[in-house]
Design an enzyme around this catalytic site. Structure first.
Site, PDB file in Angstrom:
ATOM      1  N   ASP A 121      14.546  35.575  17.326  1.00 44.20           N
ATOM      2  CA  ASP A 121      15.238  34.593  18.173  1.00 44.20           C
ATOM      3  C   ASP A 121      16.733  34.913  18.250  1.00 44.20           C
ATOM      4  OD1 ASP A 121      15.930  33.808  15.620  1.00 44.20           O
ATOM      5  OD2 ASP A 121      15.401  31.696  15.868  1.00 44.20           O
ATOM      6  N   SER A 122      17.164  35.955  17.545  1.00 44.24           N
ATOM      7  CA  SER A 122      18.512  36.494  17.736  1.00 44.24           C
ATOM      8  C   SER A 122      18.707  36.911  19.197  1.00 44.24           C
ATOM      9  CB  SER A 122      18.751  37.685  16.799  1.00 44.24           C
ATOM     10  OG  SER A 122      17.686  38.612  16.879  1.00 44.24           O
ATOM     11  N   ASP A 125       9.280  35.546  16.511  1.00 41.49           N
ATOM     12  CA  ASP A 125       9.897  34.361  15.916  1.00 41.49           C
ATOM     13  C   ASP A 125       9.429  33.082  16.598  1.00 41.49           C
ATOM     14  OD1 ASP A 125      11.496  34.830  13.707  1.00 41.49           O
ATOM     15  OD2 ASP A 125      13.274  35.334  14.894  1.00 41.49           O
ATOM     16  N   GLU A 178      17.273  36.769   3.748  1.00 36.02           N
ATOM     17  CA  GLU A 178      18.524  37.026   4.479  1.00 36.02           C
ATOM     18  C   GLU A 178      19.727  36.540   3.682  1.00 36.02           C
ATOM     19  OE1 GLU A 178      18.622  35.962   8.633  1.00 36.02           O
ATOM     20  OE2 GLU A 178      20.780  36.341   8.780  1.00 36.02           O
ATOM     21  N   LYS A 211       6.836  34.608  12.839  1.00 36.79           N
ATOM     22  CA  LYS A 211       7.786  34.375  11.736  1.00 36.79           C
ATOM     23  C   LYS A 211       8.390  32.992  11.907  1.00 36.79           C
ATOM     24  CE  LYS A 211      11.976  36.531  11.341  1.00 36.79           C
ATOM     25  NZ  LYS A 211      12.927  35.385  11.416  1.00 36.79           N
ATOM     26  N   GLU A 239      11.148  30.022   9.819  1.00 38.57           N
ATOM     27  CA  GLU A 239      12.179  29.867   8.797  1.00 38.57           C
ATOM     28  C   GLU A 239      11.866  28.683   7.889  1.00 38.57           C
ATOM     29  OE1 GLU A 239      16.092  29.726  10.590  1.00 38.57           O
ATOM     30  OE2 GLU A 239      15.765  31.605  11.681  1.00 38.57           O
TER      31      GLU A 239
HETATM   32  O1  KIV Z   1      16.052  36.660  14.817  1.00 39.41           O
HETATM   33  C1  KIV Z   1      16.213  37.661  14.115  1.00 39.41           C
HETATM   34  O2  KIV Z   1      16.669  38.712  14.593  1.00 39.41           O
HETATM   35  C2  KIV Z   1      15.867  37.577  12.711  1.00 39.41           C
HETATM   36  C3  KIV Z   1      16.293  38.725  11.841  1.00 39.41           C
HETATM   37  C4  KIV Z   1      17.750  38.644  11.644  1.00 39.41           C
HETATM   38  C5  KIV Z   1      15.545  38.750  10.574  1.00 39.41           C
HETATM   39  O3  KIV Z   1      15.305  36.642  12.287  1.00 39.41           O
END
Ligand code: KIV
Length: 276
Positions: free
Chosen positions: A49-50, A88, A186, A118, A120
């Site tokens: 989600d970056s 994510d 992280e 993924k 959090e």
């Molecule tokens: O969203 C992302 O890029 C991430 C990584 C930084 C692990 O969760």
């Protein structure tokens, strides 16, 4: 648009089986061309989600939507034939409880072809991770600095220093016991990352953690020097593609203004002697 639901060569269970073995390599990707470039070198590719900050100019990951993740997930899937694709779950798509999480995780997998999701969170996500895994959804956990909680963490700070270490250890144990196949650590101190890596039975994937983790992940635009708004300490720049692109754009602009582009080899004759 229907997703390519073809199983990639590397599965979540293959990643789990790499615990304590050859380091697991991962990068983020958001587009087909970038996914194609990394398919051979990476064991899993994360549609992170970056993407919100890196490609859409958002100030944090909080504004990322399911629709954005699905669009980028579909693009990445078209570039992968070998690496596992992990996607994510965006902020607000899983925190209400297991049923909401299952609904959205299933949609992400169905519409993109991702092999795992993924999310959090640690102890508080144990029940949700267990629910998803028992229903066929491989889950990668993400603990330590969890960017979706930036507002309650008080910024993008190192997590688990001093007395905070116990909470991160508890999170790692909780997600492993709940059935996650791997966990991203992280921005935690190196010694804590090493301790967790030897303490839990699933692979740890470090980002700002330790070379002793079972694997590493970086945001691709960070390591290629394409995202330069800021550079976290844990990022190593392996290339400076942003500078190279800027220089190329400036050269192009100067050549257009000087009418030296297009040159004779870039234009077409009335009657071509050879194939255009
Ligand atoms: O969203 C992302 O890029 C991430 C990584 C930084 C692990 O969760």
């Amino acid at each position: 648009m229907s997703a390519n639901l073809q199983t990639k060569a590397i599965t979540a269970e293959d990643i789990r089986a790499r615990k304590g073995k050859e380091p697991i390599v991962s990068l983020t990707a958001y587009t087909t061309p970038m996914a194609t470039l990394m398919d051979e070198a990476c064991d899993f590719v994360l549609v992170g989600d970056s993407v919100g900050m890196v490609l859409h100019g958002l100030p944090s990951t909080l504004g990322v939507t399911m629709e954005m993740m699905i669009l980028h997930g579909q693009a990445v899937a078209r570039g992968l034939s070998r690496a596992l694709m992990v996607i994510d779950m965006p902020f607000g798509s899983y925190e209400e409880g297991p049923a909401q999480a299952f609904h959205n995780a299933a949609r992400l997998m169905r519409e993109t072809g991702a092999g795992a999701v993924k999310l959090e969170g640690g102890v508080e996500m144990g029940e949700t991770i267990r629910f998803l895994v028992k229903r066929g959804i491989p889950v990668m956990a993400h603990i330590g600095l969890t960017p979706q909680s930036v507002n309650t963490l008080g910024g993008y700070k190192v997590q688990g220093r001093d007395a905070g270490a116990d909470a991160v250890i508890a999170d790692a144990r909780a997600v492993a016991e709940a059935g996650a196949f791997a966990v991203v650590l992280e921005k935690v101190p190196q010694a804590l990352a090493d301790r967790i890596t030897s303490d839990i039975a699933i692979p740890t994937i470090g980002i700002g953690a330790s070379a002793g983790c079972d694997g590493q992940v970086l945001v691709v635009d960070d390591m290629l020097g394409m995202f330069t708004a800021f550079k976290p300490k844990f990022v190593k720049r392996y290339a400076d593609l942003g500078q190279a692109a800027k220089a190329a754009i400036e050269t192009y602009a100067a050549e257009v203004r000087a009418r030296s582009f297009p040159a004779p080899e870039h234009v077409f004759a009335d009657a071509p002697a050879t194939k255009d």
